[in-house]
Structures are given as C-alpha cells and as structure tokens.
Design a protein around this motif. Structure first.
Motif, mmCIF file in Angstrom:
data_model
loop_
_atom_site.group_PDB
_atom_site.id
_atom_site.type_symbol
_atom_site.label_atom_id
_atom_site.label_comp_id
_atom_site.label_asym_id
_atom_site.label_seq_id
_atom_site.Cartn_x
_atom_site.Cartn_y
_atom_site.Cartn_z
ATOM 1 N N UNK A 26 10.394 -34.127 -33.499
ATOM 2 C CA UNK A 26 10.764 -32.967 -32.689
ATOM 3 C C UNK A 26 9.589 -32.024 -32.458
ATOM 4 N N UNK A 27 8.433 -32.374 -33.025
ATOM 5 C CA UNK A 27 7.231 -31.541 -32.950
ATOM 6 C C UNK A 27 7.472 -30.172 -33.595
ATOM 7 N N UNK A 28 8.287 -30.172 -34.671
ATOM 8 C CA UNK A 28 8.560 -28.946 -35.413
ATOM 9 C C UNK A 28 7.607 -28.846 -36.598
ATOM 10 N N UNK A 29 7.010 -27.685 -36.811
ATOM 11 C CA UNK A 29 6.240 -27.479 -38.041
ATOM 12 C C UNK A 29 7.197 -27.186 -39.194
ATOM 13 N N UNK A 30 6.657 -27.118 -40.386
ATOM 14 C CA UNK A 30 7.458 -26.691 -41.535
ATOM 15 C C UNK A 30 7.919 -25.259 -41.287
ATOM 16 N N UNK A 31 9.169 -24.969 -41.643
ATOM 17 C CA UNK A 31 9.697 -23.614 -41.461
ATOM 18 C C UNK A 31 11.014 -23.449 -42.200
ATOM 19 N N UNK A 32 11.495 -22.212 -42.231
ATOM 20 C CA UNK A 32 12.806 -21.901 -42.804
ATOM 21 C C UNK A 32 13.782 -21.736 -41.648
ATOM 22 N N UNK A 33 14.927 -22.419 -41.750
ATOM 23 C CA UNK A 33 15.937 -22.361 -40.695
ATOM 24 C C UNK A 33 17.327 -22.494 -41.287
ATOM 25 N N UNK B 123 13.771 -31.053 -47.139
ATOM 26 C CA UNK B 123 13.572 -29.644 -47.397
ATOM 27 C C UNK B 123 14.229 -29.209 -48.684
ATOM 28 N N UNK B 124 14.122 -27.922 -48.938
ATOM 29 C CA UNK B 124 14.716 -27.293 -50.109
ATOM 30 C C UNK B 124 15.805 -26.344 -49.643
ATOM 31 N N UNK B 125 16.958 -26.420 -50.297
ATOM 32 C CA UNK B 125 18.077 -25.534 -49.958
ATOM 33 C C UNK B 125 17.726 -24.112 -50.376
ATOM 34 N N UNK B 126 17.834 -23.172 -49.420
ATOM 35 C CA UNK B 126 17.562 -21.769 -49.731
ATOM 36 C C UNK B 126 18.814 -20.903 -49.595
ATOM 37 N N UNK B 127 19.847 -21.420 -48.925
ATOM 38 C CA UNK B 127 21.097 -20.675 -48.772
ATOM 39 C C UNK B 127 22.204 -21.627 -48.350
ATOM 40 N N UNK B 128 23.435 -21.293 -48.742
ATOM 41 C CA UNK B 128 24.599 -22.080 -48.347
ATOM 42 C C UNK B 128 25.716 -21.113 -47.990
ATOM 43 N N UNK B 129 26.349 -21.340 -46.831
ATOM 44 C CA UNK B 129 27.519 -20.570 -46.422
ATOM 45 C C UNK B 129 28.626 -21.584 -46.127
ATOM 46 N N UNK B 130 29.419 -21.868 -47.143
ATOM 47 C CA UNK B 130 30.460 -22.890 -47.014
ATOM 48 C C UNK B 130 31.477 -22.497 -45.949
#
Length: 113
Positions: free
Chosen positions: A42-49, A20-27
């Motif tokens: 896991x039968x997961x579609x593409x998504x933002x999580x 995936x592509x990093x969209x946010x980081x909370x160290x």
C-alpha cells in the motif's frame, strides 16, 4: 491454499498483510489501534492508526502490547478494515498466517454498520 473462489493471485490484489503492536482496543466500536510497520503493498510507512475490524474478529482475545499480524481488505470507499487478525511472534509478515482454514476467506461487512 488457493481455492477456486479466491486464488492466491486474486487475494494479492485486495488483501494486504502487515504486523504491529496493539496500542488500544475498543470492543464496543469494533476498533483496534496499532503501531504498525510498513505495508509495502500500500506504500504505507510505519505509523500508528486505528482500524475497524470485521465482525468475525474477537477483540477480547487481544490486549495492549500484543504483537499481531493483520490483513486489510481493499474497499471501494473509506478506510480498509482488518478482516484477519492473529498473534505474531515477530515483525516479519508471514504470508497467510491469519488466514482461516477452510475453503473461503472472510469478506468484510463494508456497509459501515
């Protein structure tokens, strides 16, 4: 390399890889947001999580826009944490790309702390 502690077939039952592509980081919170591709195991579609990451992962090595490969660890309850994370050169999963060298695979701190 499979080990006596964790042969490849055992890893496949509780470790799931994706890209995936990093969209946010909370160290501070130990979390990373990803726009990830499908995770067929896991039968997961593409998504933002957003994902909690293991204590051994240094999120300061990553920034928004980085292409990464990750490994999720199956847990009894709650969200699957990322226990392996590394830079990736594309969208195709490369098996064990982020796996550490050595005899043992990292196990997540699943205590919620």
């Amino acid at each position: 390399m499979a080990t006596a502690e964790m042969p490849d077939h055992d890893r496949a039952t509780h470790m799931f890889e994706g890209t995936g592509t990093v969209i946010a980081i909370d160290i501070t919170a130990g979390k990373i947001g990803l726009d990830h591709g499908p995770v067929p195991a896991l039968k997961w579609p593409a998504m933002r999580m957003a994902f909690k990451v293991g204590d051994d992962i240094d999120l300061s090595q990553f920034k928004k826009g980085d292409q990464v490969q990750f490994t999720l660890h199956k847990v009894e309850k709650g969200a699957y944490p990322i226990v392996e994370l590394c830079e990736a050169s594309g969208l195709e999963v490369v098996p064990r790309l982020c796996a550490p060298d050595g005899d043992q695979m990292p196990m997540p701190n699943t205590s919620g702390n």
